[in-house]
Design a protein around this motif. Structure first.
Motif, short mmCIF file in Angstrom:
data_model
loop_
_atom_site.label_atom_id
_atom_site.label_comp_id
_atom_site.label_asym_id
_atom_site.label_seq_id
_atom_site.Cartn_x
_atom_site.Cartn_y
_atom_site.Cartn_z
N ILE A 256 27.21 -8.56 -32.25
CA ILE A 256 25.71 -9.16 -32.39
C ILE A 256 26.29 -10.48 -33.65
N LEU A 257 26.28 -11.26 -33.08
CA LEU A 257 26.64 -12.64 -33.54
C LEU A 257 25.21 -13.28 -33.93
N SER A 258 25.33 -13.12 -35.72
CA SER A 258 23.71 -14.03 -36.07
C SER A 258 24.30 -14.94 -36.88
N ASN A 259 23.70 -15.53 -36.87
CA ASN A 259 23.53 -16.82 -38.09
C ASN A 259 21.95 -16.74 -38.99
N GLY A 260 22.00 -16.62 -40.82
CA GLY A 260 20.84 -16.08 -40.91
C GLY A 260 20.50 -14.97 -39.95
N TRP A 261 19.17 -15.04 -40.33
CA TRP A 261 18.29 -13.27 -39.71
C TRP A 261 18.10 -13.92 -38.50
N THR A 262 18.75 -14.44 -37.78
CA THR A 262 18.37 -15.01 -35.92
C THR A 262 19.85 -15.12 -35.54
N MET A 263 19.16 -14.21 -34.41
CA MET A 263 20.54 -12.62 -33.27
C MET A 263 21.09 -14.48 -33.31
N LYS A 264 22.15 -14.90 -32.78
CA LYS A 264 22.91 -16.16 -31.53
C LYS A 264 22.91 -15.42 -30.51
N ARG A 265 23.48 -14.81 -30.71
CA ARG A 265 24.67 -14.42 -29.12
C ARG A 265 24.46 -12.45 -29.25
N PHE A 266 24.44 -11.69 -28.05
CA PHE A 266 25.60 -9.98 -28.15
C PHE A 266 25.95 -10.23 -26.42
N LEU A 267 26.42 -8.89 -26.92
CA LEU A 267 26.85 -8.24 -25.73
C LEU A 267 26.30 -6.81 -25.85
N PRO A 268 25.81 -6.34 -25.43
CA PRO A 268 24.40 -5.11 -24.99
C PRO A 268 25.56 -3.85 -24.47
N PHE A 269 24.88 -2.78 -25.37
CA PHE A 269 25.37 -1.09 -24.51
C PHE A 269 25.90 -1.98 -23.30
N ARG A 270 27.12 -0.73 -22.38
CA ARG A 270 27.13 -0.82 -21.14
C ARG A 270 26.70 -0.28 -20.23
N ASP A 271 26.75 0.90 -21.00
CA ASP A 271 26.12 2.05 -20.38
C ASP A 271 24.61 2.29 -19.61
N GLU A 272 24.61 2.75 -18.19
CA GLU A 272 23.31 2.62 -17.93
C GLU A 272 22.19 2.97 -18.61
N GLY A 273 21.27 3.39 -18.76
CA GLY A 273 20.10 4.13 -19.49
C GLY A 273 20.50 3.89 -21.00
N SER A 274 21.53 2.90 -21.04
CA SER A 274 21.37 2.99 -22.51
C SER A 274 20.41 2.23 -23.53
N PRO A 275 20.16 2.40 -24.61
CA PRO A 275 18.67 0.84 -25.28
C PRO A 275 18.87 -0.22 -24.62
N ARG A 276 18.42 -1.03 -24.82
CA ARG A 276 18.40 -2.52 -25.28
C ARG A 276 18.49 -2.63 -26.45
N LEU B 129 29.77 -8.07 -40.98
CA LEU B 129 30.53 -8.87 -42.01
C LEU B 129 30.00 -10.12 -41.84
N TYR B 130 30.15 -10.65 -42.73
CA TYR B 130 29.54 -11.82 -43.27
C TYR B 130 31.06 -12.85 -42.72
N LEU B 131 30.79 -13.70 -41.57
CA LEU B 131 31.70 -14.78 -41.57
C LEU B 131 31.86 -15.85 -41.88
N GLU B 132 32.51 -15.99 -43.17
CA GLU B 132 31.91 -17.15 -43.67
C GLU B 132 32.36 -18.65 -43.35
N TYR B 133 33.59 -19.04 -42.55
CA TYR B 133 33.58 -20.02 -42.01
C TYR B 133 32.47 -19.86 -41.18
N TYR B 134 32.78 -19.46 -40.80
CA TYR B 134 31.47 -19.77 -39.72
C TYR B 134 30.04 -19.72 -39.65
N ASP B 135 30.21 -19.04 -40.92
CA ASP B 135 28.77 -18.86 -41.47
C ASP B 135 27.78 -18.46 -40.60
#
Length: 160
Positions: A68-88, A139-145
């Motif tokens: 997950i990549l988030s900016n502040g409290w907002t999720m911006k992008r994510f790659l989900p668990f890939r296995d079928e039946g994995s939680p969302r 981990l907070y990535l300061e360069y990208y905020d």
């Protein structure tokens, strides 16, 4: 996600990742328990950015991970668990009960390692299950905020 959209930039990112971190050389680095420290070590070995390395790691690891990549409290992008039946992944505002949320609420700093967090902090369908945990490293990535979060299920959540 930035890797899966149809833009020329995304196509260039995928090409660059494969060129700099080819599967044959990269895949052996994906063995063992995931962590951001592991991703940073791989990034150092390949002289690539942490975020590019994380996305490439996601492609080649056999571990059940989500990113997950988030900016502040907002999720911006994510790659989900890939296995079928994995939680969302729960989409929207980050939970204050996640390691990323604790950092934003100034209750704690970056996790600096995999830590157990309540599954409901990140996953749909666990609202009334405070007894079920998953692993998180943020981990907070300061360069990208932005905050980079790596989630890992080391065992089945159904067994809990």
């Amino acid at each position: 996600t930035v890797w899966n959209d149809a833009t020329e930039e995304a196509e260039a990112n995928v090409f660059a990742a494969e060129f700099l971190m080819p599967k044959l050389l990269f895949e052996p680095h994906c063995r063992g328990a995931p962590s951001i420290a592991k991703l940073q070590s791989i990034a150092d070995d390949f002289a690539t950015s942490l975020t590019a390395t994380a996305f490439q790691y996601y492609q080649y690891t056999r571990e059940p991970v989500a990113i997950i990549l988030s900016n502040g409290w907002t999720m911006k992008r994510f790659l989900p668990f890939r296995d079928e039946g994995s939680p969302r992944i729960r989409i929207g505002k980050l939970s204050p009960d996640s390691a990323a949320g604790e950092r934003l609420a100034k209750r704690d700093r970056d996790s600096h390692r995999m830590v157990r967090v309540p599954a409901y902090a990140w996953l749909e369908g666990f609202d009334n299950r405070s007894d079920v945990d998953i692993w998180e490293d943020s981990l907070y990535l300061e360069y990208y905020d932005m905050t980079l979060t790596l989630l890992w299920m080391d065992d089945s959540l159904d067994d809990e």
